[in-house]
Write an enzyme that holds these catalytic residues in place. Structure first.
Site, short mmCIF file in Angstrom:
data_model
loop_
_atom_site.label_atom_id
_atom_site.label_comp_id
_atom_site.label_asym_id
_atom_site.label_seq_id
_atom_site.Cartn_x
_atom_site.Cartn_y
_atom_site.Cartn_z
N ALA A 61 -0.08 3.81 8.13
CA ALA A 61 0.18 2.77 9.29
C ALA A 61 1.14 2.57 8.92
CB ALA A 61 -0.43 1.34 8.02
N GLY A 74 5.42 0.68 6.11
CA GLY A 74 4.99 1.69 6.28
C GLY A 74 3.68 1.28 5.23
N LYS A 75 2.59 2.17 5.50
CA LYS A 75 1.55 2.93 3.31
C LYS A 75 1.19 4.13 4.59
CE LYS A 75 1.34 1.03 -0.27
NZ LYS A 75 2.01 0.01 -0.65
N THR A 76 0.65 4.77 3.52
CA THR A 76 -0.33 6.08 3.26
C THR A 76 -1.28 5.66 2.50
OG1 THR A 76 1.57 7.57 4.64
CG2 THR A 76 -0.89 7.69 3.36
N ASP A 96 3.46 5.74 -5.05
CA ASP A 96 2.23 4.70 -5.15
C ASP A 96 0.78 4.52 -6.34
OD1 ASP A 96 2.16 1.65 -3.78
OD2 ASP A 96 -0.36 2.96 -3.59
#
Ligand code: NAD
Length: 438
Positions: free
Chosen positions: A74, A119-121, A173
């Site tokens: 995202a 952002g993030k995965t 994370d």
């Protein structure tokens, strides 16, 4: 209870995807900020919705088999700098959760004026299913490490261009750490393409590991001195979570003379009204994997935390633990959010009415991403930094954000959570306008 949403904003992305995003804490607070700024609904939608979402399936070869892993990248907003946020590996990764975490990163980088976006995965790996598939006995850290390293190595291969061009700069994370970041570096051979790299590798940063807890403790000290009129020496604190964030917060608070009287984790907790011996507790947790069973102090349940009479309550484990159900029981004078989104919007409003100060996650736990900017800059320039220099940047960035939110709240009447989101939204909106993105 779902927070109130007077005039729901139409989100064009939801029409394209064909399903609506649940009303999350960051959406509720951003919509409040946008209403205060009298922004038109289409601008609010541009601020709230991500710029891009990639949903992918990766055939990942591991231990002689091919496993197909699904994931989400995202990319929420890059008006202020490269999309920045961690790579999460977990069994319950979902599209909207990843979007919410990416949005949180946009707010966190903006409120601390760190020139990154958000952002993030999320990579969905069900370890229980993996144990069954490979005929292994559960709780084998080496087996889980091989799976996560292979998953991230394949992910790095698939997204190589995104990382190498610094469009999105990943970090560790839940379920990933420095080892997985090393495999991204191995793919790009560019130290600035990823942060959270292991000690001794090109562009690594001393103090990065401790930076989030250091920042939480720094903000906690400011709250005690400036909002509670309390000298940290002799003040009391209770912490949920004794992982990376919780343990470093406890260490730095204890160094400032704060009595940390209770700490809980997923397996139980400990309580000592005279203050826990943090160094001894750390040693115990290192050997047993939990604070529970620490000799001497009394056992303590997670649920007992919320009603404890302390100066500071620090949720530093998981999300949504202080809710409309238990907020009225809170006897602490301030809540400092070490975890992401541990307090619901309803609980924020209740605590505000009870005159309990809540310092939001996007301010209190931003020390990690502030240090990541040091790691990114140092990786670009090859200039070395010391742990003390990194901690000084964390204090400066978080300190300035704390001052701005507090001063803003005095003028507007917003609580710290609202003021922090308003400040972040103003900054992101300003950058979007200047770049003609809205
Ligand atoms: P971690 O995995 O190192 O530690 C998590 C801790 O929470 C452990 O002590 C675990 O036992 C405890 N825990 C888990 N489930 C629990 C439950 N149901 N009840 C009570 N305790 C429970 O994680 P971390 O890196 O310390 O992160 C903690 C929180 O802070 C997360 O919300 C994370 O997203 C957020 N955060 C972390 C960083 C960072 O730099 N590590 C930065 C910003 C935000």
């Amino acid at each position: 209870m779902t927070p109130e949403r007077p005039e729901a904003v139409q989100m064009p992305l939801e029409f394209i995807i064909g399903c609506g995003e649940p009303l999350t804490r960051s959406i509720a607070l951003m919509e409040r900020a946008c209403r205060r700024m009298q922004l038109p609904p289409e601008v609010t939608a541009n601020l709230v919705m991500p710029q891009e979402i990639r949903v992918f399936r990766m055939p990942c070869k591991t231990l002689g088999k091919v496993v197909n892993l699904w994931g989400v990248l995202a990319l929420h907003n890059n008006a202020r700098g490269p999309f920045k946020g961690g790579v999460r590996i977990s069994a319950d990764v979902s599209l909207w959760e990843t979007v919410e975490l990416a949005r949180l990163m946009t707010l966190k980088t903006a409120v601390t004026d760190t020139e990154f976006g958000g952002g993030k995965t999320g990579i969905r790996v069900d370890m229980a299913e993996m144990y069954r598939r490979f005929g292994r006995h559960p709780l084998d850290p080496d087996f889980e490490k091989i799976i996560s390293l292979d998953a991230v190595a394949y992910y790095a291969q698939a997204m190589r261009e995104v990382f190498a061009s610094h469009i999105y700069v990943p970090a560790p994370d839940l379920g990933t750490g420095p080892d997985e970041m090393a495999s991204i570096f191995n793919e790009t051979l560019d130290p600035a393409s990823v942060t959270g790299k292991p000690e001794g590798t090109h562009g690594w940063l001393p103090g990065r590991k401790e930076a989030t807890g250091y920042g939480v403790a720094y903000i906690a000290r400011r709250v005690m001195q400036e909002m509670l009129g309390r000298d940290p020496a002799g003040a009391t604190a209770a912490i949920q979570g004794f992982g990376n964030v919780g343990s470093h917060t406890a260490i730095y608070l204890a160094q400032a003379g704060v009595k940390v009287v209770a700490i809980t984790d997923s397996r139980g907790g400990v309580y000592d009204p005279d203050g826990l011996d943090i160094a001894a507790l750390q040693e115990h947790a290192l050997h047993t994997g939990t604070v529970s069973g620490f000799a001497g102090p009394q056992p303590f349940a997670n649920d007992q935390l919320w009603g404890l009479e302390v100066d500071l309550l620090i949720p530093a484990a998981i999300g949504n633990v202080i809710t409309g159900e238990n907020a009225r029981r809170v006897r602490a004078r301030a809540v400092v959010e070490g975890a992401n989104m541990p307090t619901s919007v309803e609980a924020i409003d209740l605590l505000d009415a009870q005159r309990v100060v809540v310092i939001p996650d996007i301010l209190a736990n931003a020390g990690g991403v502030v240090a990541s900017m040091d790691e990114y800059s140092r990786s670009l320039s090859a200039a070395k930094m010391t742990r003390q220099e990194v901690f000084a940047t964390v204090e400066r960035s978080l300190g300035e954000a704390f001052d701005e939110c507090r001063d803003r709240g005095r003028v507007t009447g917003e609580c710290m959570s609202e003021a922090a989101v308003s400040l972040a939204v103003e900054r992101v909106y300003g950058a979007m306008r200047r770049r003609r993105m809205t």
